[in-house]
Design a protein around this motif. Structure first.
Motif, PDB file in Angstrom:
ATOM      1  N   ARG A  24       0.820  -1.211   0.000  1.00  0.00           N
ATOM      2  CA  ARG A  24       0.000   0.000   0.000  1.00  0.00           C
ATOM      3  C   ARG A  24       0.857   1.266   0.000  1.00  0.00           C
ATOM      4  NH1 ARG A  24      -5.143  -0.237  -1.776  1.00  0.00           N
ATOM      5  NH2 ARG A  24      -6.286  -1.979  -0.839  1.00  0.00           N
ATOM      6  N   ARG A  25       2.127   1.142   0.380  1.00  0.00           N
ATOM      7  CA  ARG A  25       3.009   2.308   0.409  1.00  0.00           C
ATOM      8  C   ARG A  25       3.664   2.584  -0.942  1.00  0.00           C
ATOM      9  NH1 ARG A  25       6.385   0.589   5.866  1.00  0.00           N
ATOM     10  NH2 ARG A  25       4.583   0.313   7.255  1.00  0.00           N
ATOM     11  N   LEU A  26       3.481   1.698  -1.909  1.00  0.00           N
ATOM     12  CA  LEU A  26       4.116   1.877  -3.211  1.00  0.00           C
ATOM     13  C   LEU A  26       3.443   3.000  -3.991  1.00  0.00           C
ATOM     14  CD1 LEU A  26       4.522  -1.849  -4.326  1.00  0.00           C
ATOM     15  CD2 LEU A  26       6.305  -0.337  -3.449  1.00  0.00           C
ATOM     16  N   PRO A  27       4.140   3.572  -4.981  1.00  0.00           N
ATOM     17  CA  PRO A  27       3.500   4.572  -5.851  1.00  0.00           C
ATOM     18  C   PRO A  27       2.317   3.970  -6.599  1.00  0.00           C
ATOM     19  CG  PRO A  27       5.892   4.620  -6.093  1.00  0.00           C
ATOM     20  CD  PRO A  27       5.579   3.422  -5.256  1.00  0.00           C
ATOM     21  N   SER A  28       1.407   4.840  -6.999  1.00  0.00           N
ATOM     22  CA  SER A  28       0.166   4.364  -7.612  1.00  0.00           C
ATOM     23  C   SER A  28       0.407   3.652  -8.935  1.00  0.00           C
ATOM     24  CB  SER A  28      -0.787   5.544  -7.830  1.00  0.00           C
ATOM     25  OG  SER A  28      -0.169   6.524  -8.663  1.00  0.00           O
ATOM     26  N   HIS A  29       1.476   4.026  -9.665  1.00  0.00           N
ATOM     27  CA  HIS A  29       1.708   3.378 -10.955  1.00  0.00           C
ATOM     28  C   HIS A  29       2.295   1.978 -10.806  1.00  0.00           C
ATOM     29  CE1 HIS A  29       5.701   5.072 -10.021  1.00  0.00           C
ATOM     30  NE2 HIS A  29       6.177   4.095 -10.764  1.00  0.00           N
ATOM     31  N   GLN A  30       2.630   1.574  -9.580  1.00  0.00           N
ATOM     32  CA  GLN A  30       3.163   0.228  -9.356  1.00  0.00           C
ATOM     33  C   GLN A  30       2.157  -0.702  -8.695  1.00  0.00           C
ATOM     34  OE1 GLN A  30       7.212   1.798  -7.576  1.00  0.00           O
ATOM     35  NE2 GLN A  30       7.469  -0.346  -8.136  1.00  0.00           N
ATOM     36  N   LEU A  31       1.029  -0.190  -8.252  1.00  0.00           N
ATOM     37  CA  LEU A  31       0.084  -0.971  -7.453  1.00  0.00           C
ATOM     38  C   LEU A  31      -1.263  -1.039  -8.160  1.00  0.00           C
ATOM     39  CD1 LEU A  31      -0.492  -2.424  -4.748  1.00  0.00           C
ATOM     40  CD2 LEU A  31      -1.233  -0.215  -3.850  1.00  0.00           C
ATOM     41  N   TRP A  32      -1.863  -2.234  -8.151  1.00  0.00           N
ATOM     42  CA  TRP A  32      -3.195  -2.460  -8.708  1.00  0.00           C
ATOM     43  C   TRP A  32      -4.049  -3.155  -7.649  1.00  0.00           C
ATOM     44  CZ3 TRP A  32       1.071  -2.284 -11.647  1.00  0.00           C
ATOM     45  CH2 TRP A  32       1.014  -1.592 -12.867  1.00  0.00           C
ATOM     46  N   ASP A  33      -5.169  -2.529  -7.308  1.00  0.00           N
ATOM     47  CA  ASP A  33      -6.123  -3.129  -6.379  1.00  0.00           C
ATOM     48  C   ASP A  33      -7.188  -3.842  -7.210  1.00  0.00           C
ATOM     49  OD1 ASP A  33      -7.885  -3.872  -4.459  1.00  0.00           O
ATOM     50  OD2 ASP A  33      -7.986  -1.930  -3.456  1.00  0.00           O
ATOM     51  N   LEU A  34      -7.120  -5.172  -7.223  1.00  0.00           N
ATOM     52  CA  LEU A  34      -8.015  -5.980  -8.057  1.00  0.00           C
ATOM     53  C   LEU A  34      -9.095  -6.670  -7.231  1.00  0.00           C
ATOM     54  CD1 LEU A  34      -5.363  -7.624 -10.412  1.00  0.00           C
ATOM     55  CD2 LEU A  34      -6.721  -5.576 -10.812  1.00  0.00           C
ATOM     56  N   THR A  35      -9.386  -6.131  -6.059  1.00  0.00           N
ATOM     57  CA  THR A  35     -10.410  -6.751  -5.219  1.00  0.00           C
ATOM     58  C   THR A  35     -11.771  -6.719  -5.905  1.00  0.00           C
ATOM     59  OG1 THR A  35      -9.173  -5.972  -3.288  1.00  0.00           O
ATOM     60  CG2 THR A  35     -11.418  -6.745  -2.924  1.00  0.00           C
TER      61      THR A  35
END
Length: 401
Positions: free
Chosen positions: A384-395
């Motif tokens: 959750r602390r990563l930059p937005s361009h590295q993280l995908w929330d696929l819930t």
């Protein structure tokens, strides 16, 4: 008059002879010059050939003195390692045969103990029927003997279970040693080929990425493993080597931990490919409130049936790598807790969330040093602390039909 004609003819003949002699001398001089030029060219070519021969001789001497001894040393070292691994395989095979013999002996002892117990039961019945004198004492002795036999039988079963566990462990060790042997032989062949041909080794011949797989759901462990390896193959990677910490892991009762050593593509290429796939998967989320659309209405997005298509007509099937990644993520979403890593790609499933991230080498090393790859909850907090361009929330994507 005749004399004059004869004199003139003699003069003409003399002039012709002089001209012919001059032409002959000129041709002779021209031939001599040409021969001298050819001799000079031959001399130059001989000098060049001598120089090239000396260079080739020097190069061959250098190869004999430097390259061949180094190759011979490396071949001897790798041959020694291969022989050591082969010895380990033979030792493991001998252990397996020994344990198999012990298992057969224990099975025979268990059968013998069961038969003896039945025989003692029959003796007890006959003794009770024949006489009642000293029945209590005899009954106590028989009960004691039966109790001891039961203890022996339980001990035999425990030993048998331990022997089976040891056999499975030795089989796992044998598999690991066999894979190590195969991996070492492949590395040796690739190194020798690269050294002899002078060509750099391609990525497919070396380990360029690592992978991890863990789940707390035993029922989905096999299916998740199949989906994981399918995704690896679809990403044009090959499994060079794999290890398993065992069903008990670092603590008794903990789920199995798997590590994969992958080759086939560079880590930078994998990061770009997985980012593109996750962007495509993220585009599969419903937009503009269509997530709550009533039943019967068409949802828009990737891999959905778009309006205007006739009933029964499906859209174009996604590529193999995209389909494999989605299958892996769908399987992860069915777990109550799981972690999957393929190079820079990391997918974490908790009871409430499904997160994916594309990590850099430094971030992967940091997660590994903090031992977060096997803890979905802690890994989720860190992702959750990563930059937005590295993280995908696929819930939401995982819960969508």
């Amino acid at each position: 008059m005749t004399t004059v004609i004869l004199v003139v003819m003699c003069v003409v003949v003399g002039a012709l002879e002089l001209y012919a002699g001059k032409q002959s001398r000129d041709q002779s001089n021209a031939f001599s010059r040409r021969i001298d030029e050819l001799n000079e060219q031959v001399t130059k070519q001989n000098n060049v050939l001598v120089t090239v021969g000396e260079q080739l001789t020097a190069e061959l001497s250098r190869v004999k003195q430097d390259v061949l001894p180094a190759l011979d040393t490396r071949l001897r070292q790798n041959t020694g390692q291969v022989e050591e691994l082969a010895g380990l395989v033979h030792q493991a095979d001998e252990f397996l045969r020994t344990q198999a013999g012990r298992l057969r002996d224990l099975e025979q002892q268990r059968i013998t103990l069961a038969a003896l117990r039945r025989k003692l039961g029959e003796v007890e019945t006959s003794v009770r029927a024949v006489t009642r004198t000293g029945a209590e004492e005899i009954e106590g002795k028989v009960d004691t003997a039966l109790g001891r036999l039961a203890d022996l039988e339980r001990g035999g079963e425990e030993i048998l279970a331990l022997q089976r566990t040891l056999t499975r462990t030795l089989e796992d060790v044998e598999d690991v040693v066999a894979e190590l042997l195969q991996f070492t032989e492949g590395e040796l062949d690739d190194t020798v080929s690269a050294a002899l041909t002078g060509r750099p080794r391609p990525h497919g011949d070396a380990v360029t990425a690592t992978g991890r797989l863990w789940t707390r759901d035993d029922q989905l462990d096999d299916i998740l493993g199949e989906m994981y390896e399918r995704c690896v193959r679809a990403s044009r990677l090959n499994v060079r080597f794999r290890t398993t910490e065992g069903s008990d892991g670092p603590a008794p009762g903990s789920p199995e931990r798997r590590r994969y050593f992958l080759g086939g593509q560079a880590a930078e290429d994998l990061a770009g490919a997985f980012s593109a796939l996750l962007i495509s998967t993220g585009a599969d989320l419903p937009r503009n409130g269509l997530h709550d659309a009533p039943r019967g209405e068409v949802r828009r997005g990737l891999a959905r049936i778009e309006p205007g298509l006739p009933p029964g007509v499906e859209p174009t099937r996604p590529p193999e790598d995209e389909a494999a990644l989605k299958a892996l993520l769908r399987t992860l979403s069915e777990c109550s807790g799981a972690v999957a890593q393929i190079g820079p790609l990391m997918a974490v499933r908790t009871r409430d969330e499904l997160l994916c991230a594309v990590l850099t080498a430094a971030q992967s090393l940091e997660l590994e040093s903090d031992e977060l790859f096997w803890d979905p909850s802690a890994a989720t907090v860190r992702l959750r602390r990563l930059p937005s361009h590295q993280l995908w929330d696929l819930t939401t994507w995982a819960t969508a039909p």
